[in-house]
Motif scaffolding. Structure first.
Motif, PDB file in Angstrom:
ATOM      1  N   ARG A 129       1.162  -1.271  -0.096  1.00 47.22           N
ATOM      2  CA  ARG A 129       0.048   0.042  -0.047  1.00 47.22           C
ATOM      3  C   ARG A 129       0.879   1.089  -0.112  1.00 47.22           C
ATOM      4  NH1 ARG A 129      -5.006   2.002  -0.949  1.00 47.22           N
ATOM      5  NH2 ARG A 129      -5.955   0.099   0.138  1.00 47.22           N
ATOM      6  N   ARG A 130       2.055   1.217   0.809  1.00 45.87           N
ATOM      7  CA  ARG A 130       2.848   2.501   0.619  1.00 45.87           C
ATOM      8  C   ARG A 130       3.470   2.759  -0.461  1.00 45.87           C
ATOM      9  NH1 ARG A 130       8.077   0.429   0.784  1.00 45.87           N
ATOM     10  NH2 ARG A 130       8.332  -1.955   1.307  1.00 45.87           N
ATOM     11  N   ASP A 131       3.677   1.829  -1.768  1.00 46.50           N
ATOM     12  CA  ASP A 131       3.962   2.081  -3.080  1.00 46.50           C
ATOM     13  C   ASP A 131       2.861   2.673  -3.961  1.00 46.50           C
ATOM     14  OD1 ASP A 131       6.646   1.582  -1.972  1.00 46.50           O
ATOM     15  OD2 ASP A 131       6.708  -0.708  -2.756  1.00 46.50           O
ATOM     16  N   VAL A 132       1.762   2.716  -3.298  1.00 43.88           N
ATOM     17  CA  VAL A 132       0.432   3.250  -4.317  1.00 43.88           C
ATOM     18  C   VAL A 132       0.228   4.549  -4.018  1.00 43.88           C
ATOM     19  CG1 VAL A 132      -1.854   2.795  -4.837  1.00 43.88           C
ATOM     20  CG2 VAL A 132      -0.280   0.809  -4.441  1.00 43.88           C
ATOM     21  N   THR A 133       0.428   5.299  -4.977  1.00 41.01           N
ATOM     22  CA  THR A 133      -0.128   6.855  -4.943  1.00 41.01           C
ATOM     23  C   THR A 133      -1.384   6.922  -5.377  1.00 41.01           C
ATOM     24  OG1 THR A 133       2.170   7.518  -5.367  1.00 41.01           O
ATOM     25  CG2 THR A 133       0.308   9.273  -5.637  1.00 41.01           C
ATOM     26  N   VAL A 134      -2.563   7.442  -4.633  1.00 41.68           N
ATOM     27  CA  VAL A 134      -4.038   7.333  -5.038  1.00 41.68           C
ATOM     28  C   VAL A 134      -4.088   8.937  -5.714  1.00 41.68           C
ATOM     29  CG1 VAL A 134      -6.317   7.506  -4.084  1.00 41.68           C
ATOM     30  CG2 VAL A 134      -4.651   6.164  -3.184  1.00 41.68           C
ATOM     31  N   LEU A 135      -4.739   8.960  -6.680  1.00 42.89           N
ATOM     32  CA  LEU A 135      -4.997  10.246  -7.560  1.00 42.89           C
ATOM     33  C   LEU A 135      -6.367  10.858  -7.132  1.00 42.89           C
ATOM     34  CD1 LEU A 135      -3.594   9.060 -11.053  1.00 42.89           C
ATOM     35  CD2 LEU A 135      -2.321  10.389  -9.104  1.00 42.89           C
ATOM     36  N   ASN A 136      -6.443  12.179  -7.419  1.00 40.11           N
ATOM     37  CA  ASN A 136      -7.613  12.853  -7.040  1.00 40.11           C
ATOM     38  C   ASN A 136      -8.311  12.900  -8.394  1.00 40.11           C
ATOM     39  OD1 ASN A 136      -9.836  14.349  -6.097  1.00 40.11           O
ATOM     40  ND2 ASN A 136      -8.585  16.247  -6.142  1.00 40.11           N
ATOM     41  N   MET A 137      -8.893  11.623  -8.755  1.00 41.47           N
ATOM     42  CA  MET A 137      -9.415  11.277 -10.292  1.00 41.47           C
ATOM     43  C   MET A 137     -10.296  10.354 -10.269  1.00 41.47           C
ATOM     44  SD  MET A 137      -7.324  10.168 -13.661  1.00 41.47           S
ATOM     45  CE  MET A 137      -6.280  11.230 -13.282  1.00 41.47           C
ATOM     46  N   SER A 138     -11.622  10.406 -10.947  1.00 38.48           N
ATOM     47  CA  SER A 138     -12.826   9.648 -10.637  1.00 38.48           C
ATOM     48  C   SER A 138     -12.492   8.393 -11.665  1.00 38.48           C
ATOM     49  CB  SER A 138     -14.045  10.124 -11.237  1.00 38.48           C
ATOM     50  OG  SER A 138     -13.935  10.680 -12.614  1.00 38.48           O
ATOM     51  N   VAL A 139     -12.900   7.433 -11.522  1.00 36.26           N
ATOM     52  CA  VAL A 139     -12.569   6.029 -12.205  1.00 36.26           C
ATOM     53  C   VAL A 139     -13.190   6.357 -13.904  1.00 36.26           C
ATOM     54  CG1 VAL A 139     -13.362   3.608 -12.664  1.00 36.26           C
ATOM     55  CG2 VAL A 139     -12.916   4.538 -10.347  1.00 36.26           C
ATOM     56  N   GLU A 140     -14.147   6.965 -14.058  1.00 36.26           N
ATOM     57  CA  GLU A 140     -14.532   7.397 -15.114  1.00 36.26           C
ATOM     58  C   GLU A 140     -13.329   8.318 -16.167  1.00 36.26           C
ATOM     59  OE1 GLU A 140     -17.823   9.771 -15.623  1.00 36.26           O
ATOM     60  OE2 GLU A 140     -17.896   9.759 -17.759  1.00 36.26           O
ATOM     61  N   ASP A 141     -12.984   9.205 -15.523  1.00 32.66           N
ATOM     62  CA  ASP A 141     -11.782  10.003 -15.823  1.00 32.66           C
ATOM     63  C   ASP A 141     -10.585   9.162 -16.235  1.00 32.66           C
ATOM     64  OD1 ASP A 141     -13.286  12.186 -16.019  1.00 32.66           O
ATOM     65  OD2 ASP A 141     -12.594  13.171 -14.219  1.00 32.66           O
ATOM     66  N   GLY A 142     -10.275   8.180 -15.295  1.00 33.01           N
ATOM     67  CA  GLY A 142      -9.132   7.405 -15.433  1.00 33.01           C
ATOM     68  C   GLY A 142      -9.259   6.455 -16.537  1.00 33.01           C
ATOM     69  N   LEU A 143     -10.463   6.007 -16.737  1.00 31.83           N
ATOM     70  CA  LEU A 143     -10.779   5.037 -17.946  1.00 31.83           C
ATOM     71  C   LEU A 143     -10.461   5.708 -19.131  1.00 31.83           C
ATOM     72  CD1 LEU A 143     -13.750   2.923 -16.799  1.00 31.83           C
ATOM     73  CD2 LEU A 143     -11.364   2.103 -17.121  1.00 31.83           C
ATOM     74  N   LYS A 144     -11.055   7.130 -19.300  1.00 35.60           N
ATOM     75  CA  LYS A 144     -11.064   7.873 -20.443  1.00 35.60           C
ATOM     76  C   LYS A 144      -9.481   8.149 -21.010  1.00 35.60           C
ATOM     77  CE  LYS A 144     -15.249  10.588 -20.064  1.00 35.60           C
ATOM     78  NZ  LYS A 144     -15.771  12.025 -19.657  1.00 35.60           N
ATOM     79  N   LEU A 145      -8.731   8.089 -19.682  1.00 33.16           N
ATOM     80  CA  LEU A 145      -7.414   8.493 -19.889  1.00 33.16           C
ATOM     81  C   LEU A 145      -6.454   7.182 -20.496  1.00 33.16           C
ATOM     82  CD1 LEU A 145      -5.065  10.710 -19.581  1.00 33.16           C
ATOM     83  CD2 LEU A 145      -4.668   9.611 -17.297  1.00 33.16           C
ATOM     84  N   VAL A 146      -7.094   6.004 -20.229  1.00 36.44           N
ATOM     85  CA  VAL A 146      -6.451   4.892 -20.815  1.00 36.44           C
ATOM     86  C   VAL A 146      -6.973   4.461 -22.053  1.00 36.44           C
ATOM     87  CG1 VAL A 146      -6.329   2.363 -20.322  1.00 36.44           C
ATOM     88  CG2 VAL A 146      -6.144   3.918 -18.250  1.00 36.44           C
ATOM     89  N   MET A 147      -8.320   4.713 -22.387  1.00 40.15           N
ATOM     90  CA  MET A 147      -8.992   4.426 -23.499  1.00 40.15           C
ATOM     91  C   MET A 147      -8.251   5.484 -24.737  1.00 40.15           C
ATOM     92  SD  MET A 147     -12.877   3.482 -22.500  1.00 40.15           S
ATOM     93  CE  MET A 147     -13.268   3.150 -24.242  1.00 40.15           C
TER      94      MET A 147
END
Length: 257
Positions: A194-212
């Motif tokens: 968990r310490r190596d994970v950085t949580v972003l202030n981003m919704s899942v929808e925005d994250g999927l848009k960024l990936v797609m």
């Protein structure tokens, strides 16, 4: 002594006919392309379901036999109706009894029981919202240190992983992170502390848009200079010729939103 003459100012030439037509054409693509692609995908999905379901509809129940035109989406409506009726039946006493007997039979089949159990658990987890699957967008250093990949936390790692993972160690929380490909037809499962994970202030929808989009579509809150007008900022940052072109495209982007 005469004052130094001011350098002549360059006159801004007006946009030509071809430039204006080009700007209008690009604005038309910006407005119509998302609508056309969305309509095409919806039509393809409806046609696919209709093609599979219509042969099973009795002729005397098919309204197309009594009307002079075809009704798109009748297969989708039949699927929704059948699934709702099955859910209502499974919620009753008889339905639960039949479901229990059926699961007992499936549980005795060597290969089928593994597939059925995994698929059922996935749907129960996602639909019943029993976990925080795909509710956090994170970045981790993958596939090597210094290279960051976008991922989604799908849950806590298995207890065996928590105990035997050499980096995390006993007592440190380990999480499952799904790293999708672009476009997301597949992905990778990484188990990291968990310490190596950085949580972003981003919704899942925005994250999927960024990936797609392969990084082309950036979430509005992350765009610089003008968060109130993300479409105009993106177009103005990417264009480097005529100012009127950028204005027309920005206006089209705002109207499209």
């Amino acid at each position: 002594m005469k004052p130094a003459a001011e350098p002549p100012r360059q006159r801004r030439e007006g946009i030509g006919l071809m430039g204006r037509l080009r700007a209008y054409f690009l604005a038309g693509i910006l407005v119509t392309a998302p609508i056309a692609i969305t309509a095409y995908i919806a039509w393809w999905f409806v046609s696919l379901i209709d093609g599979y379901i219509r042969p099973f509809i009795p002729s005397y129940y098919n309204p197309e036999n009594y009307l002079p035109f075809s009704i798109p989406g009748i297969g989708v409506l039949v699927v929704i109706l059948v699934v709702t009726l099955i859910g209502a039946f499974a919620a009753g006493y008889v339905g639960r009894l039949v479901l229990s007997v059926g699961e007992g039979v499936v549980g005795r089949m060597p290969v089928v029981r593994s597939v059925y159990g995994a698929v059922k658990q996935i749907f129960e987890t996602v639909l019943a919202k029993k976990s925080n699957a795909f509710r956090e967008v994170v970045v981790i250093q993958y596939p090597r240190p210094g290279v960051w990949s976008l991922g989604f936390i799908t849950g806590n790692a298995h207890p065996e992983v928590q105990i035997h993972f050499p980096i995390g160690g006993e007592g440190e929380e380990m999480v499952n992170v799904f790293i999708p490909c672009a476009p997301p037809t597949a992905g990778y499962l990484a188990m990291v502390p968990r310490r190596d994970v950085t949580v972003l202030n981003m919704s899942v929808e925005d994250g999927l848009k960024l990936v797609m989009s392969g990084g082309i579509v950036v979430p509005p809150e992350r765009r610089p200079n003008d968060p109130a007008s993300p479409g105009a900022t993106l177009i103005e940052a990417s264009a480097d010729d005529d100012q009127p072109d950028r204005k027309v495209l920005a206006a089209a982007s705002r109207s499209n939103r």
